[in-house]
Design an enzyme around this catalytic site. Structure first.
Site, PDB file in Angstrom:
ATOM      1  N   HIS A  54     -34.813 -28.984  28.638  1.00 34.35           N
ATOM      2  CA  HIS A  54     -35.601 -28.562  27.471  1.00 34.35           C
ATOM      3  C   HIS A  54     -35.007 -27.289  26.855  1.00 34.35           C
ATOM      4  CE1 HIS A  54     -39.615 -27.967  25.375  1.00 34.35           C
ATOM      5  NE2 HIS A  54     -39.119 -26.739  25.324  1.00 34.35           N
ATOM      6  N   GLU A  55     -34.830 -26.276  27.688  1.00 32.76           N
ATOM      7  CA  GLU A  55     -34.356 -24.986  27.157  1.00 32.76           C
ATOM      8  C   GLU A  55     -32.936 -25.092  26.630  1.00 32.76           C
ATOM      9  OE1 GLU A  55     -36.613 -22.846  26.740  1.00 32.76           O
ATOM     10  OE2 GLU A  55     -38.039 -23.923  28.012  1.00 32.76           O
ATOM     11  N   MET A  64     -37.969 -19.718  28.578  1.00 36.30           N
ATOM     12  CA  MET A  64     -37.735 -19.239  27.212  1.00 36.30           C
ATOM     13  C   MET A  64     -36.264 -19.346  26.876  1.00 36.30           C
ATOM     14  SD  MET A  64     -38.803 -17.980  24.407  1.00 36.30           S
ATOM     15  CE  MET A  64     -37.637 -17.748  23.069  1.00 36.30           C
ATOM     16  N   GLU A  65     -36.004 -19.972  25.710  1.00 34.56           N
ATOM     17  CA  GLU A  65     -34.650 -20.389  25.338  1.00 34.56           C
ATOM     18  C   GLU A  65     -33.804 -19.288  24.710  1.00 34.56           C
ATOM     19  OE1 GLU A  65     -37.544 -21.481  23.917  1.00 34.56           O
ATOM     20  OE2 GLU A  65     -37.351 -21.651  21.746  1.00 34.56           O
ATOM     21  N   ASN A  66     -33.972 -18.005  25.087  1.00 34.78           N
ATOM     22  CA  ASN A  66     -33.127 -16.946  24.522  1.00 34.78           C
ATOM     23  C   ASN A  66     -31.686 -17.435  24.437  1.00 34.78           C
ATOM     24  OD1 ASN A  66     -35.406 -15.077  24.906  1.00 34.78           O
ATOM     25  ND2 ASN A  66     -34.895 -15.293  27.060  1.00 34.78           N
ATOM     26  N   GLY A 104     -43.361 -21.256  30.841  1.00 35.62           N
ATOM     27  CA  GLY A 104     -42.538 -21.920  31.850  1.00 35.62           C
ATOM     28  C   GLY A 104     -41.112 -21.396  31.781  1.00 35.62           C
ATOM     29  N   GLU A 143     -40.028 -27.361  19.184  1.00 30.78           N
ATOM     30  CA  GLU A 143     -40.662 -27.795  20.433  1.00 30.78           C
ATOM     31  C   GLU A 143     -40.773 -29.309  20.573  1.00 30.78           C
ATOM     32  OE1 GLU A 143     -40.636 -25.923  22.665  1.00 30.78           O
ATOM     33  OE2 GLU A 143     -40.709 -23.919  21.797  1.00 30.78           O
ATOM     34  N   HIS A 150     -32.796 -26.480  23.223  1.00 31.96           N
ATOM     35  CA  HIS A 150     -33.148 -25.448  22.235  1.00 31.96           C
ATOM     36  C   HIS A 150     -31.938 -24.633  21.780  1.00 31.96           C
ATOM     37  CE1 HIS A 150     -37.445 -25.475  21.795  1.00 31.96           C
ATOM     38  NE2 HIS A 150     -37.727 -25.182  23.043  1.00 31.96           N
ATOM     39  N   GLU A 156     -40.554 -14.319  22.072  1.00 31.04           N
ATOM     40  CA  GLU A 156     -41.229 -15.340  21.284  1.00 31.04           C
ATOM     41  C   GLU A 156     -42.729 -15.273  21.581  1.00 31.04           C
ATOM     42  OE1 GLU A 156     -40.292 -19.519  21.933  1.00 31.04           O
ATOM     43  OE2 GLU A 156     -40.623 -19.928  19.824  1.00 31.04           O
TER      44      GLU A 156
HETATM   45 ZN    ZN Z   1     -39.516 -25.121  24.079  1.00 29.01          ZN
END
Ligand code: ZN
Length: 854
Positions: free
Chosen positions: A309-310, A276-278, A274, A332, A313, A140
């Site tokens: 958070h992740e 990443m939501e792969n 911080g 986001e 997502h 991303e």
């Molecule tokens: Zn995010």
């Protein structure tokens, strides 16, 4: 993604200035499925691969264009017929042209490719530790195209089959579970993963290295692992507990089950964001996932937030994705709002709503700049897309979502979220899709409210007049910290305004046409932002203000008190009232028993010292004397061994504030504690160790500096390491400041962290005059360290400057030393310097007068 968490509030934001040409792919080809086979060669920092893309052509075509950057494509065929490959590096595209037109309908495109494993923390890149080199991905927003040729746009979703051939000893982690793992020759093995659901290219991940995933469990039938490099595996258990909890929570909240066969959370030693939501394989900066049992509450709270958070997502972003990057806020804003809701539900004792109120105050200030942007904004080029990841897409969008939930009610809102997700599963959505789902579920005009906040820039301010016959007149305007000289234009937000007074909250929709809101005539006071969920500032009459201050401690919640102080300071910065009035208010609330409230008043007083009193050592000394006189008794009252979270935090905060204000006893104690730590003695008060070392560093010697540096190089704890690096920035001896700057770009600090040290040195009043000339003179070394996001961060740090000279230098330096994807950050920084110059000019005499009277 989660943005890096730093101790700085480097806000970057702003202005769509250039009309750079769009870089969209032609709409003729639609990918359905990728079969990818990849072989990294880590020692030579390269990789090779083959891929078969099943796609559909809408009309016959002689050429197919997809994204590819820093790749070679030696062979390409479509339906078995060879094609010729040409590249357009400016557009980050490759076009494959065929002798005869391909028919409309299904086409099988076969490509071979090679590329480089870079050190820029994007695409397929290398990450190093003392014992191994890993090859990992971060795609991303627009970097999948650096790893394999693809249709690299979020709406061009497809399924993926992934196979990697790697060294025998290496583990591979990817989005789905392993379905086959077989030896390949003497030294390698080939790992094949299950087919993914339909997903966007930016969510593909594959990670190669020696990972320890021994922390594992399951929740709601889904296997969960937390992975790190082996030496850090002992730091993974907290995150595993958090992930297990959140998976079950989200399954219930969304009413849609987590869709992947497994979930992995992996800490990567070199990582720009911080986290990443792969899809199914979430990657993290080590400090945002790994935490020691002994670590303080703040470190755990941060990990819980980032994990929440992740994981949010996986639904908002991965299952349902924004149609295009202009609606990045759908990913986001939602994940930002959800992280604190979910973490707060897990640990109600950790007071997340207080942190949310503090964040909201910061976001309102960011958004009150003249150069702010709308939540939905044009983003065509990779640089423009990169600049979308800012306080507006995260903080403002998250706050607007929280305001809507507070207004329509949490259960109605949850239903609307479910309906939105269910309607767009494995597909894409726009802002309208979200607010239409909420509107039809709640039967309230959510569309009207949300469209005014999503498509209008800036912050509303509501100004109340004196109550008459059960009504309080109200007027709406746009709020600026530094108002423009020309007319600001009509303000026409539709705002759910929730009042709190004699009763619990009552909400009214307020627009520019609304003359007044009703209020019970016998209310002893009213507060116009109940629960501090509204996205606006409030200006009251002096009588209304007095009533709120009198009722503050019992009548307002902690988030409301934080918001109240924030509003008053913002209005002071704008020019309503004098800094003396604000200081009187802050001191009237100095005995507030809540640590977050104390932190916000102390922080604001420190910023008055650093900004308004920047040019007067005498004013700074006088303000320090006021701080010592006013807060010393409160510190004494708390006692040396406080119990309870708030009292312990306040003990540390006051110790720090008094130390920075030059309290001789505190400074002596800080020196003694530091000495104990370094001579391996147990310090008298272990809660004060970190703050003591930081205070001692301000007058620290070279010997002390060397000890900190040495310690930072030896520790295996990533959180402790970044803390120690930041302590290096607390030294004030000019020679040591220069050493820190040089060290940051020496190659010995990971480039994910090096810019943070430079940004702090630029940010601090005491070190800026050394750091800024040094950054300019050393630009070759500095710019060589910068990655996409850190360039914007570094430019943004100059926004803390506060003089005309510095402003002109910043403008002219960055005009000739362009930083990629930092155009908005520069505009915002200049705006912020202008606002500070004006604040100083306006309030310096007022501060002087107030200090003379105290
Ligand atoms: Zn995010």
């Amino acid at each position: 993604m989660t943005l890096r968490s730093t101790t700085l509030s480097i806000a970057h934001v702003l202005i769509a200035v250039s009309a750079a040409s769009a870089q969209r792919l032609p709409s003729n080809a639609r990918p359905e499925h990728y079969a990818l086979v990849i072989t990294p060669d880590i020692p030579s920092a390269t990789f090779s691969g083959t891929e078969i893309i099943d796609l559909t052509l809408a009309a016959p075509a002689k050429a197919i264009t997809l994204n590819a950057l820093e790749l070679k494509i030696p062979t390409a065929t479509a339906n078995g017929k060879p094609g010729t490959v040409s590249f357009d590096p400016a557009k980050e595209q490759a076009t494959i042209t065929f002798a005869d037109a391909l028919p409309a309908g299904p086409v099988v495109l076969k490509l071979s490719f090679t590329g480089i494993l870079n050190d820029k923390l994007r695409g397929f890149y290398l990450s190093k530790t003392a014992t191994q080199t890993l090859a990992v991905t971060q795609f991303e927003s627009t970097d999948a195209r650096r790893a394999f040729p693809c249709f690299d746009e979020p709406a061009l979703k497809a399924t993926f089959d992934l196979t990697l051939t790697v060294d025998k000893a290496a583990t591979v982690i990817a989005n789905t579970n392993v379905v086959q793992d077989k030896p390949t020759g003497e030294t390698k093995h080939t790992v094949t993963f299950a087919r993914t659901p339909r997903m966007s290219t930016y969510l593909v991940a594959y990670l190669v290295g020696n990972f320890d995933c021994s922390a594992h469990g399951e929740a709601d039938g889904i296997p969960i692992r937390v992975c790190s490099t082996p030496e850090k595996a002992k730091l993974t258990h907290f995150a595993l507990d958090a992930a297990k909890h959140f998976l079950t929570y989200y399954d219930q909240y969304f009413g849609i089950k987590y869709p992947m066969p497994k979930l992995d959370l992996i800490a990567i030693p070199d990582f720009e964001a911080g986290a990443m939501e792969n899809f199914g394989a979430i990657t993290y900066r080590e400090t945002d996932l790994l935490v020691d049992d002994e670590d303080g509450l703040n470190a755990k709270k941060n990990v819980a937030s980032v994990v929440a958070h992740e994981m949010a997502h996986q639904w908002f972003g991965d299952m349902v994705t924004m149609q295009w990057w202009d609606n990045l806020w759908l990913n986001e804003g939602f994940a930002t709002w959800m992280q604190d809701k979910a973490a707060g539900e897990w640990h109600p004792d950790w007071n997340y709503p207080q942190g949310v109120a503090t964040e909201l105050d910061g976001t309102l200030n960011t958004d009150a700049s003249r150069t702010t942007r709308t939540i939905r904004a044009t983003a065509d080029t990779p640089a423009q897309i990169a600049e979308m990841f800012d306080g507006i897409a995260y903080g403002k969008a998250g706050a607007v979502i929280g305001m809507i939930e507070n207004w329509v009610g949490p259960e109605v809102f949850r239903q609307g979220v479910h309906n939105y997700l269910a309607a767009h599963l494995y597909a894409n959505a726009t802002a309208e899709d979200f607010w239409n789902a909420q509107t039809s579920t709640s039967k309230q005009p959510v569309d009207k409210v949300m469209s005014s906040f999503i498509d209008k820039p800036g912050v509303p301010v509501l100004t109340f007049a004196s109550q008459k016959a059960g009504k309080v007149p109200v007027a709406e305007a746009r709020f600026y910290l530094d108002p423009p000289t020309n007319s600001p234009g009509k303000a026409d937000w539709t705002i759910p305004v929730c009042l709190k007074g004699a009763t619990t909250q009552v909400c009214h929709l307020v627009s520019s046409e609304t003359p007044s809101v009703p209020l019970a005539p016998d209310a002893p006071f009213f507060y116009a932002n109940a629960a501090q969920k509204g996205y606006y500032r409030v200006s009251y009459t002096p009588e209304q203000l007095k009533a709120i201050v009198a009722a503050a401690e019992t009548g307002l919640t902690v988030p409301e008190r934080i918001g109240f102080i924030g509003d008053r300071w913002a209005l002071t910065r704008e020019g309503q009232g004098s800094v003396g009035d604000f200081l009187d208010l802050a001191l009237a609330l100095k005995a507030d028993p809540n640590a977050e409230v104390l932190d916000s008043t102390l922080g604001t007083i420190a910023s008055i010292r650093d900004r308004i009193a920047a040019d007067s050592a005498d004013d700074r000394a006088k303000l320090n004397a006021v701080i010592r006189a006013q807060y010393r008794p409160i510190y004494n009252n708390i006692g040396s061994a406080p119990s309870g979270f708030d009292a312990q935090q306040m003990h540390v905060q006051l110790f720090g504030a008094l130390g920075e204000a030059g309290d001789p006893e505190v400074l002596e104690e800080a020196r003694a504690i530091t000495q104990d730590v370094f001579s391996q003695k147990k310090p008298a008060d272990s809660g004060l160790v970190d703050i003591s070392i930081a205070l001692a560093a301000a007058s620290g010697t070279e010997e002390f500096y060397n000890a900190i540096l040495d310690f930072s190089q030896k520790t295996a704890d990533p959180g402790l390491q970044i803390e120690l690096l930041q302590i290096l920035t607390r030294f004030r001896d000019p020679a040591l400041v220069k050493r820190t700057l040089e060290y940051a770009v020496s190659g010995k600090v990971r480039n994910q962290d090096s810019w943070i040290l430079l940004a702090i040195e630029l940010n601090q009043r005491e070190t800026r005059s050394i750091a800024w000339p040094w950054v300019q003179a050393s630009w070759d070394k500095v710019s060589a360290q910068l990655t996409t996001a850190s360039g914007a961060g570094l430019v943004g740090a100059t926004g803390s400057f506060c003089s005309v000279d510095e402003r002109n230098q910043v403008a002219s330096f960055f005009a000739t030393h362009k930083v990629d994807a930092a155009e908005r950050s520069l505009a915002k920084a200049l705006d912020s310097i202008d606002a500070c110059i004006r604040l100083k000019q306006t309030q310096e005499p007022n501060l002087h007068t107030w200090l003379a009277a105290h």
